[in-house]
Design a protein around this motif. Sequence first.
Motif, PDB file in Angstrom:
ATOM      1  N   GLY A 223      -5.245  -6.249   3.222  1.00  0.00           N
ATOM      2  CA  GLY A 223      -5.616  -7.042   4.387  1.00  0.00           C
ATOM      3  C   GLY A 223      -5.642  -6.193   5.632  1.00  0.00           C
ATOM      4  O   GLY A 223      -5.369  -5.004   5.611  1.00  0.00           O
ATOM      5  N   ASP A 224      -5.979  -6.828   6.744  1.00  0.00           N
ATOM      6  CA  ASP A 224      -6.149  -6.082   7.993  1.00  0.00           C
ATOM      7  C   ASP A 224      -5.017  -6.293   8.980  1.00  0.00           C
ATOM      8  O   ASP A 224      -5.039  -5.754  10.072  1.00  0.00           O
ATOM      9  CB  ASP A 224      -7.490  -6.439   8.635  1.00  0.00           C
ATOM     10  CG  ASP A 224      -7.667  -7.934   8.852  1.00  0.00           C
ATOM     11  OD1 ASP A 224      -6.740  -8.705   8.517  1.00  0.00           O
ATOM     12  OD2 ASP A 224      -8.732  -8.334   9.346  1.00  0.00           O
ATOM     13  N   ARG A 225      -3.994  -7.080   8.596  1.00  0.00           N
ATOM     14  CA  ARG A 225      -2.877  -7.324   9.508  1.00  0.00           C
ATOM     15  C   ARG A 225      -1.622  -7.716   8.731  1.00  0.00           C
ATOM     16  O   ARG A 225      -1.687  -8.214   7.625  1.00  0.00           O
ATOM     17  CB  ARG A 225      -3.242  -8.412  10.497  1.00  0.00           C
ATOM     18  CG  ARG A 225      -3.574  -9.723   9.815  1.00  0.00           C
ATOM     19  CD  ARG A 225      -4.026 -10.742  10.835  1.00  0.00           C
ATOM     20  NE  ARG A 225      -4.284 -11.989  10.159  1.00  0.00           N
ATOM     21  CZ  ARG A 225      -5.412 -12.645  10.229  1.00  0.00           C
ATOM     22  NH1 ARG A 225      -6.403 -12.172  10.939  1.00  0.00           N
ATOM     23  NH2 ARG A 225      -5.562 -13.789   9.600  1.00  0.00           N
ATOM     24  N   VAL A 226      -0.484  -7.479   9.380  1.00  0.00           N
ATOM     25  CA  VAL A 226       0.823  -7.759   8.791  1.00  0.00           C
ATOM     26  C   VAL A 226       1.716  -8.310   9.902  1.00  0.00           C
ATOM     27  O   VAL A 226       1.736  -7.768  11.006  1.00  0.00           O
ATOM     28  CB  VAL A 226       1.472  -6.461   8.237  1.00  0.00           C
ATOM     29  CG1 VAL A 226       2.849  -6.739   7.674  1.00  0.00           C
ATOM     30  CG2 VAL A 226       0.582  -5.802   7.200  1.00  0.00           C
ATOM     31  N   GLU A 227       2.478  -9.369   9.606  1.00  0.00           N
ATOM     32  CA  GLU A 227       3.437  -9.867  10.586  1.00  0.00           C
ATOM     33  C   GLU A 227       4.756  -9.135  10.388  1.00  0.00           C
ATOM     34  O   GLU A 227       5.217  -8.952   9.265  1.00  0.00           O
ATOM     35  CB  GLU A 227       3.662 -11.371  10.438  1.00  0.00           C
ATOM     36  CG  GLU A 227       4.557 -11.924  11.538  1.00  0.00           C
ATOM     37  CD  GLU A 227       4.676 -13.446  11.534  1.00  0.00           C
ATOM     38  OE1 GLU A 227       5.205 -13.974  12.524  1.00  0.00           O
ATOM     39  OE2 GLU A 227       4.244 -14.080  10.562  1.00  0.00           O
ATOM     40  N   LEU A 228       5.363  -8.695  11.486  1.00  0.00           N
ATOM     41  CA  LEU A 228       6.620  -7.951  11.434  1.00  0.00           C
ATOM     42  C   LEU A 228       7.753  -8.746  12.060  1.00  0.00           C
ATOM     43  O   LEU A 228       7.540  -9.512  13.001  1.00  0.00           O
ATOM     44  CB  LEU A 228       6.491  -6.626  12.191  1.00  0.00           C
ATOM     45  CG  LEU A 228       5.444  -5.642  11.711  1.00  0.00           C
ATOM     46  CD1 LEU A 228       5.467  -4.400  12.580  1.00  0.00           C
ATOM     47  CD2 LEU A 228       5.660  -5.280  10.266  1.00  0.00           C
ATOM     48  N   SER A 229       8.950  -8.526  11.559  1.00  0.00           N
ATOM     49  CA  SER A 229      10.149  -9.115  12.156  1.00  0.00           C
ATOM     50  C   SER A 229      10.604  -8.195  13.296  1.00  0.00           C
ATOM     51  O   SER A 229      10.223  -7.023  13.350  1.00  0.00           O
ATOM     52  CB  SER A 229      11.254  -9.233  11.112  1.00  0.00           C
ATOM     53  OG  SER A 229      11.733  -7.941  10.767  1.00  0.00           O
ATOM     54  N   PRO A 230      11.455  -8.692  14.195  1.00  0.00           N
ATOM     55  CA  PRO A 230      11.985  -7.817  15.253  1.00  0.00           C
ATOM     56  C   PRO A 230      12.705  -6.587  14.692  1.00  0.00           C
ATOM     57  O   PRO A 230      12.603  -5.493  15.251  1.00  0.00           O
ATOM     58  CB  PRO A 230      12.949  -8.732  16.023  1.00  0.00           C
ATOM     59  CG  PRO A 230      12.387 -10.104  15.813  1.00  0.00           C
ATOM     60  CD  PRO A 230      11.855 -10.090  14.397  1.00  0.00           C
ATOM     61  N   GLU A 231      13.424  -6.736  13.590  1.00  0.00           N
ATOM     62  CA  GLU A 231      14.116  -5.600  12.969  1.00  0.00           C
ATOM     63  C   GLU A 231      13.119  -4.551  12.484  1.00  0.00           C
ATOM     64  O   GLU A 231      13.340  -3.350  12.630  1.00  0.00           O
ATOM     65  CB  GLU A 231      14.983  -6.069  11.791  1.00  0.00           C
ATOM     66  CG  GLU A 231      16.138  -6.945  12.184  1.00  0.00           C
ATOM     67  CD  GLU A 231      15.756  -8.423  12.345  1.00  0.00           C
ATOM     68  OE1 GLU A 231      14.626  -8.822  11.957  1.00  0.00           O
ATOM     69  OE2 GLU A 231      16.579  -9.173  12.883  1.00  0.00           O
TER      70      GLU A 231
END
Length: 118
Positions: free
Chosen positions: A87-95
Amino acid sequence: MAEGAAFVIRIDEIWLATEPLDMRAGPDTALARVVKVFGAALPYCAYLFANRRGNRMKVLIHDGLGVWLCARRLNQGKFHWAGNWHGDRVELSPEQVRALVQGLPWQRIGPAGAISVL
């Protein structure tokens, strides 16, 4: 501004684009890329992009009123980007973001800082 005063921008979601961005891009070009990749620049979201070499990063943040464009460069090494992600994007956590901006392998960090991949 008073000494010791904090400047805080609300960020509810952090998204990483897997395709590189030309680091000469200004706010308008970066915003156009966010709209192309993510569909829209949503309020209180941060969007992260790296260059092809992986040693520079730009972050576009929509604070609800306008956009901020920030840059970070590593003097040594590279950012551990999402090169093998689908895919073209990934959601990241603050950590994960904290690890990423320090040049650490953020992919190994799970919820609440737990290491989930060896």
